[in-house]
Design a protein around this motif. Sequence first.
Motif, mmCIF file in Angstrom:
data_model
loop_
_atom_site.group_PDB
_atom_site.id
_atom_site.type_symbol
_atom_site.label_atom_id
_atom_site.label_comp_id
_atom_site.label_asym_id
_atom_site.label_seq_id
_atom_site.Cartn_x
_atom_site.Cartn_y
_atom_site.Cartn_z
ATOM 1 N N HIS A 28 8.963 -5.196 9.471
ATOM 2 C CA HIS A 28 9.722 -3.950 9.391
ATOM 3 C C HIS A 28 9.177 -3.105 8.248
ATOM 4 N N ALA A 29 9.498 -1.809 8.276
ATOM 5 C CA ALA A 29 8.917 -0.885 7.303
ATOM 6 C C ALA A 29 9.863 0.268 7.027
ATOM 7 N N GLU A 30 9.630 0.916 5.895
ATOM 8 C CA GLU A 30 10.430 2.075 5.488
ATOM 9 C C GLU A 30 9.569 2.958 4.599
ATOM 10 N N ASN A 31 9.303 4.161 5.014
ATOM 11 C CA ASN A 31 8.502 5.134 4.292
ATOM 12 C C ASN A 31 7.139 4.563 3.905
ATOM 13 N N ALA A 32 6.896 4.192 2.662
ATOM 14 C CA ALA A 32 5.581 3.687 2.252
ATOM 15 C C ALA A 32 5.583 2.192 1.958
ATOM 16 N N GLU A 33 6.600 1.489 2.430
ATOM 17 C CA GLU A 33 6.686 0.050 2.213
ATOM 18 C C GLU A 33 6.848 -0.668 3.549
ATOM 19 N N LEU A 34 6.272 -1.882 3.626
ATOM 20 C CA LEU A 34 6.529 -2.708 4.795
ATOM 21 C C LEU A 34 6.612 -4.168 4.384
ATOM 22 N N TRP A 35 7.222 -4.967 5.233
ATOM 23 C CA TRP A 35 7.441 -6.381 4.977
ATOM 24 C C TRP A 35 6.861 -7.179 6.136
ATOM 25 N N ASP A 36 6.205 -8.307 5.806
ATOM 26 C CA ASP A 36 5.587 -9.095 6.856
ATOM 27 C C ASP A 36 6.563 -10.128 7.413
ATOM 28 N N ALA A 37 6.060 -10.940 8.340
ATOM 29 C CA ALA A 37 6.923 -11.900 9.038
ATOM 30 C C ALA A 37 7.420 -13.018 8.132
ATOM 31 N N ASP A 44 2.075 0.474 1.311
ATOM 32 C CA ASP A 44 1.153 0.871 2.373
ATOM 33 C C ASP A 44 0.358 2.105 1.960
ATOM 34 N N PHE A 45 -0.904 1.890 1.578
ATOM 35 C CA PHE A 45 -1.805 2.998 1.281
ATOM 36 C C PHE A 45 -2.711 3.307 2.474
ATOM 37 N N ALA A 46 -2.430 2.709 3.630
ATOM 38 C CA ALA A 46 -3.235 2.949 4.832
ATOM 39 C C ALA A 46 -2.525 3.857 5.835
ATOM 40 N N GLY A 383 -0.244 -7.379 -2.738
ATOM 41 C CA GLY A 383 0.815 -6.637 -2.063
ATOM 42 C C GLY A 383 0.542 -5.166 -1.839
ATOM 43 N N LEU A 384 -0.730 -4.786 -1.734
ATOM 44 C CA LEU A 384 -1.100 -3.398 -1.475
ATOM 45 C C LEU A 384 -2.074 -3.353 -0.309
ATOM 46 N N ILE A 385 -1.769 -2.561 0.708
ATOM 47 C CA ILE A 385 -2.668 -2.374 1.847
ATOM 48 C C ILE A 385 -3.592 -1.210 1.533
ATOM 49 N N LEU A 386 -4.898 -1.500 1.468
ATOM 50 C CA LEU A 386 -5.912 -0.538 1.057
ATOM 51 C C LEU A 386 -7.070 -0.627 2.039
ATOM 52 N N LEU A 387 -7.704 0.503 2.327
ATOM 53 C CA LEU A 387 -8.773 0.554 3.324
ATOM 54 C C LEU A 387 -10.067 1.072 2.735
ATOM 55 N N SER A 388 -11.166 0.512 3.208
ATOM 56 C CA SER A 388 -12.481 1.071 2.913
ATOM 57 C C SER A 388 -12.992 1.797 4.156
ATOM 58 N N CYS A 389 -14.054 2.582 3.980
ATOM 59 C CA CYS A 389 -14.659 3.287 5.107
ATOM 60 C C CYS A 389 -16.028 3.774 4.658
ATOM 61 N N GLY A 390 -16.641 4.631 5.445
ATOM 62 C CA GLY A 390 -17.892 5.251 5.059
ATOM 63 C C GLY A 390 -19.094 4.668 5.769
ATOM 64 N N LEU A 391 -20.141 5.463 5.833
ATOM 65 C CA LEU A 391 -21.372 5.052 6.486
ATOM 66 C C LEU A 391 -21.954 3.807 5.829
ATOM 67 N N PHE A 398 -7.607 6.834 0.815
ATOM 68 C CA PHE A 398 -6.174 6.783 0.546
ATOM 69 C C PHE A 398 -5.434 7.577 1.618
ATOM 70 N N LEU A 399 -4.602 6.872 2.391
ATOM 71 C CA LEU A 399 -3.864 7.480 3.494
ATOM 72 C C LEU A 399 -2.390 7.081 3.454
ATOM 73 N N MET A 400 -1.878 6.897 2.249
ATOM 74 C CA MET A 400 -0.448 6.596 2.133
ATOM 75 C C MET A 400 0.379 7.757 2.662
ATOM 76 N N PRO A 401 1.633 7.496 3.068
ATOM 77 C CA PRO A 401 2.481 8.608 3.477
ATOM 78 C C PRO A 401 2.550 9.687 2.401
ATOM 79 N N VAL A 402 2.506 10.927 2.824
ATOM 80 C CA VAL A 402 2.668 12.040 1.892
ATOM 81 C C VAL A 402 4.049 11.999 1.246
ATOM 82 N N THR A 403 4.981 11.379 1.929
ATOM 83 C CA THR A 403 6.363 11.289 1.450
ATOM 84 C C THR A 403 6.591 10.112 0.504
ATOM 85 N N ILE A 404 5.558 9.431 0.070
ATOM 86 C CA ILE A 404 5.703 8.259 -0.795
ATOM 87 C C ILE A 404 6.458 8.623 -2.076
#
Length: 424
Positions: A28-37, A44-46, A383-391, A398-404
């Motif tokens: 389950h999740a709420e705004n910029a936070e989520l909880w696993d099973a 959530d920064f993704a 406890g932080l979801i972070l993503l890499s990318c790029g060629l 950084f793609l966290m909710p703007v409402t964080i």
Amino acid sequence: MNNAQLNELKQKYVANGAASPATQFADHAENAELWDADGKRFIDFAGGIGVLNVGHRHPKVVEAVKSQLDKLMHTCQTVMPYEGYVKVAEKLSQIVPVRGHAKVMLANSGAEALENAVKIARAATGKSNVICFDGGYHGRTLYTMAMNGKVNPYQTDFGPMPGTVFRAPYPVPYHGVSEDEALRGLKMTLRTDANPKDTAAIILEPVLGEGGFYPASPTFLKAIRELCDEHGMLMIVDEVQSGFGRTGKMFAIEHSGVEPDIMTMAKSMADGMPISAVVGTDKVMDASGPNSLGGTYTGSPTACAAALAVMEIFEEENILEKSRALGDKLAKRFAKWQESYDCIDNARNMGAMAAFDVISDKANHTPNADLAGALCKKAREKGLILLSCGLYGNTIRFLMPVTIEDNILEEGLDIIEACLKELV
């Protein structure tokens, strides 16, 4: 079920190519936070890869979807249309900066929007070629795979790719490709591979998404517009990741003042409900014949209800202003890291579409994908979801909710700083 049980099922039943490497499962999740099973909390920064600009389960979106479920779930809009589809089309036609009066078709995903944008461009011009850019990402369907400017993992096992797709350099001065060099490369492509008389469109992201969050300058985008006008080609702008407030404006192309012929969008359009759109000049959009565009689920009633709610949220909660403010906060922290750590360089942002590069040599801008991967892994452990990318796989985006909330944002940034201290 807990994470271990779900992992066992995943390994047994989910195709390797579709299975996430993550061993935690969202509960389950709420705004910029989520909880696993297992009940562990994550920041959530993704944002579902840029899908949740207004946050997980925004109350207004949840209520809109619930209300729609009480009325209508599906008819297929080509069989029996409904209000939500035409209201979304009306709203998008008013806010999307294409040339002239805009018309809209809705689809289910960003890739589907890009596929249809190419179909529409071909119908409108009577030409078949398209030109895309190095580092661009447009989807995982067969034609959009060919359009992607990165082979692995998107094309590796699936060739051969469709023809009539040609490539040009994208301007990334940090990696040695100046704007002038990119334009010379594009003009050479038009001269040597993609004859303008056979080329329907030039397709680009105004800010590379998967390619590393590198923005194209207003002058480069204006030059693309001029080339398209000179040769009778259409300019298609892919705003799937950069759209819906990520850059501080509703769409990234607005920073340049350029008006494309067609725009595509998806991701944060409906806060997690599957929907996308192709929006273009009316004559272009009307070029193909009756029943030539669409699909069984395109523009579903529930997704349209969510999209309308999202657009109301933008107005009611000043989301664009929040995006700019979030970008300023990220830029300040990035500047501190870039000064303190030799492995952090090229910090950049356009609104809240923010990133930095992880490198091994600042003088030569040498990418360090291994360290970028280690940073994302260490952050997940904390406890932080972070993503890499790029060629080169070395960009941290950084793609966290703007409402964080500010305290959640700072907690997440502090985790990154703690990881950097441990890793370097």
